[in-house]
Design a protein around this motif. Structure first.
Motif, PDB file in Angstrom:
ATOM      1  N   ALA A  89       0.827  -1.210   0.000  1.00 44.74           N
ATOM      2  CA  ALA A  89       0.000   0.000   0.000  1.00 44.74           C
ATOM      3  C   ALA A  89       0.857   1.255   0.000  1.00 44.74           C
ATOM      4  O   ALA A  89       1.854   1.339   0.722  1.00 44.74           O
ATOM      5  CB  ALA A  89      -0.917   0.001   1.222  1.00 44.74           C
ATOM      6  N   ALA A  90       0.432   2.237  -0.816  1.00 45.54           N
ATOM      7  CA  ALA A  90       1.171   3.505  -0.868  1.00 45.54           C
ATOM      8  C   ALA A  90       0.230   4.658  -1.202  1.00 45.54           C
ATOM      9  O   ALA A  90       0.580   5.551  -1.973  1.00 45.54           O
ATOM     10  CB  ALA A  90       2.288   3.412  -1.907  1.00 45.54           C
ATOM     11  N   ASP A  91      -0.964   4.658  -0.606  1.00 46.70           N
ATOM     12  CA  ASP A  91      -1.908   5.740  -0.872  1.00 46.70           C
ATOM     13  C   ASP A  91      -1.919   6.801   0.219  1.00 46.70           C
ATOM     14  O   ASP A  91      -2.753   7.707   0.205  1.00 46.70           O
ATOM     15  CB  ASP A  91      -3.320   5.186  -1.082  1.00 46.70           C
ATOM     16  CG  ASP A  91      -3.875   4.430   0.120  1.00 46.70           C
ATOM     17  OD1 ASP A  91      -3.072   4.028   0.988  1.00 46.70           O
ATOM     18  OD2 ASP A  91      -5.100   4.242   0.183  1.00 46.70           O
ATOM     19  N   HIS A  92      -0.968   6.722   1.142  1.00 47.65           N
ATOM     20  CA  HIS A  92      -0.933   7.653   2.274  1.00 47.65           C
ATOM     21  C   HIS A  92      -0.648   9.108   1.882  1.00 47.65           C
ATOM     22  O   HIS A  92      -1.272  10.023   2.442  1.00 47.65           O
ATOM     23  CB  HIS A  92       0.115   7.189   3.295  1.00 47.65           C
ATOM     24  CG  HIS A  92       0.058   5.731   3.607  1.00 47.65           C
ATOM     25  ND1 HIS A  92       0.636   4.780   2.789  1.00 47.65           N
ATOM     26  CD2 HIS A  92      -0.494   5.041   4.631  1.00 47.65           C
ATOM     27  CE1 HIS A  92       0.435   3.578   3.297  1.00 47.65           C
ATOM     28  NE2 HIS A  92      -0.262   3.712   4.407  1.00 47.65           N
ATOM     29  N   PRO A  93       0.287   9.398   0.949  1.00 41.47           N
ATOM     30  CA  PRO A  93       0.631  10.797   0.676  1.00 41.47           C
ATOM     31  C   PRO A  93      -0.545  11.669   0.259  1.00 41.47           C
ATOM     32  O   PRO A  93      -0.603  12.853   0.626  1.00 41.47           O
ATOM     33  CB  PRO A  93       1.671  10.675  -0.454  1.00 41.47           C
ATOM     34  CG  PRO A  93       2.326   9.358  -0.224  1.00 41.47           C
ATOM     35  CD  PRO A  93       1.200   8.468   0.234  1.00 41.47           C
ATOM     36  N   ALA A  94      -1.509  11.120  -0.488  1.00 41.10           N
ATOM     37  CA  ALA A  94      -2.615  11.937  -0.983  1.00 41.10           C
ATOM     38  C   ALA A  94      -3.506  12.453   0.136  1.00 41.10           C
ATOM     39  O   ALA A  94      -4.278  13.396  -0.073  1.00 41.10           O
ATOM     40  CB  ALA A  94      -3.445  11.144  -1.989  1.00 41.10           C
ATOM     41  N   ARG A  95      -3.423  11.870   1.314  1.00 40.24           N
ATOM     42  CA  ARG A  95      -4.180  12.346   2.475  1.00 40.24           C
ATOM     43  C   ARG A  95      -3.318  13.235   3.367  1.00 40.24           C
ATOM     44  O   ARG A  95      -3.738  13.611   4.465  1.00 40.24           O
ATOM     45  CB  ARG A  95      -4.710  11.130   3.266  1.00 40.24           C
ATOM     46  CG  ARG A  95      -5.957  11.407   4.055  1.00 40.24           C
ATOM     47  CD  ARG A  95      -6.585  10.135   4.591  1.00 40.24           C
ATOM     48  NE  ARG A  95      -5.712   9.409   5.508  1.00 40.24           N
ATOM     49  CZ  ARG A  95      -5.522   9.723   6.789  1.00 40.24           C
ATOM     50  NH1 ARG A  95      -6.137  10.767   7.300  1.00 40.24           N
ATOM     51  NH2 ARG A  95      -4.733   9.005   7.550  1.00 40.24           N
ATOM     52  N   GLY A  96      -2.120  13.572   2.865  1.00 43.92           N
ATOM     53  CA  GLY A  96      -1.206  14.390   3.652  1.00 43.92           C
ATOM     54  C   GLY A  96      -0.535  13.628   4.762  1.00 43.92           C
ATOM     55  O   GLY A  96       0.082  14.229   5.653  1.00 43.92           O
ATOM     56  N   ALA A  97      -0.624  12.302   4.740  1.00 45.97           N
ATOM     57  CA  ALA A  97      -0.019  11.458   5.771  1.00 45.97           C
ATOM     58  C   ALA A  97       1.327  10.969   5.259  1.00 45.97           C
ATOM     59  O   ALA A  97       1.444   9.891   4.666  1.00 45.97           O
ATOM     60  CB  ALA A  97      -0.936  10.278   6.091  1.00 45.97           C
TER      61      ALA A  97
END
Length: 340
Positions: A89-97
């Motif tokens: 999983a690598a969808d964290h950046p789009a939430r500013g995380a």
């Protein structure tokens, strides 16, 4: 790997970035060439360094390359003969995380993240990746998604730390995008705070997303939590057995059909509670990685026990494998795969 130091690999591996798509000249067909990657050899292994300037050149001069790469990408079934699933999983950046452990900006360097993803995807037993459009588009251009399960992240509007965090709007992939791009599944985050009205909006839009995906016969992985704000205003997920049980019951009942719904779940605070908690639903489930801590071996043991339960079919793990404290991405991924 370029950029930030956390988790810099101790060894050199073939990262699985097979080459950048080349812009066609005139009517020439699009071909794959190694123009976007730099290969260096170390014995029988190698490493691929992502060339950001080449990615930007393609994006500016030939943006159609992304859709064309998606259209011809070789696909595979969601599950192979093992019946197990291992997704990075690598969808964290789009939430500013962007934080990992004590490094608040660990995921901010995109070339570094892409290199880690390519390395993880190249390891035996890794089935695919979960990410937002920007990252998946880069991986398509790098040729890293061939024969992999590709999961689009659908709702990233609940930005980390925002007052509207629980009004988690669908700002990522839509069902029609996942279908158009020949991707294999979607994922959404469902955090429920009984004291926050924004949770109701997210509940309703989650139900409609389940319907939209089911109409296309596309799996949707729902990640539910019961969440609460502390006195400091920070949102925290409740991992008690009761809270996780309630979140499973709520998520399982959303939409007009559950035929294509999967659950993406945490291991409870007390891992011994998982057997009873997982009796709440017959929907297939995968385990998530969660926050990165110093006790990676302890995390593996929690996953190992829960993976024995009949509804648990695999792992969807990100930061703890991509940014391990000891720096060995390949070893972290290989250990997780071995649990399956």
């Amino acid at each position: 790997m370029a950029g930030r130091k956390r988790g810099a690999p101790d060894e050199t591996y073939d990262t699985g970035c097979h080459g950048m798509i080349e812009q066609p000249s005139g009517s020439e067909p699009v071909t794959e060439t190694p123009t976007g990657t730099t290969e260096t050899s170390t014995g029988t292994t190698g490493t691929t360094t992502v060339d950001v300037s080449e990615l930007v050149r393609l994006r500016t001069q030939y943006p159609e390359a992304i859709a064309e790469a998606a259209a011809r990408r070789p696909r595979r079934p969601l599950l192979d003969d093992s019946g197990r699933l291992m997704i990075v999983a690598a969808d964290h950046p789009a939430r500013g995380a962007l934080g990992v452990g004590g490094d608040r900006m660990a995921m901010a360097n995109r070339a570094d993240l892409l290199e880690r993803l390519c390395l993880a995807l190249s390891r035996p037993g890794v089935d695919g990746v979960l990410a937002t459009a920007d990252i998946l588009d880069d991986l398509l251009l790098l040729g890293a998604l061939d024969g992999k399960v590709v999961m689009g992240s659908m709702n990233r509007g609940g930005l980390q730390g925002a007052v509207f965090e629980l009004d988690d709007r669908f700002t990522g992939h839509r069902a029609e995008d996942i279908e158009r791009l020949n991707f294999d599944a979607g994922k959404l985050l469902l955090r429920i705070d009984y004291d926050d009205p924004g949770s109701l909006t997210t509940l309703e839009t989650t139900a409609r997303a389940i319907d939209d995906m089911a109409a296309r016969k596309l799996p949707l992985f729902v990640e539910p939590f019961i969440s609460r704000r502390g006195e400091d205003g920070k949102l925290r997920n409740d991992l008690s057995a009761e809270a996780v049980t309630k979140s499973i019951a709520i998520a399982s009942g959303l939409g007009g059909t559950s035929a294509y719904t999967w659950l993406k779940l945490p291991v409870t605070d007390n891992p011994d509670d998982m057997a009873e908690v997982m009796e709440t639903s017959t929907l297939p489930a995968v385990l998530l990685g969660g926050e990165v801590g110093d006790d990676q071996d302890g995390a593996y043991e929690k996953w190992r026990g829960a993976l024995q339960l009949p509804t648990v079919r695999g792992l969807v793990v990100g930061r703890s494998l991509l940014y391990p404290a000891d720096g060995d991405v390949a070893a972290a991924v290989d250990t997780a795969v071995g649990l399956l």
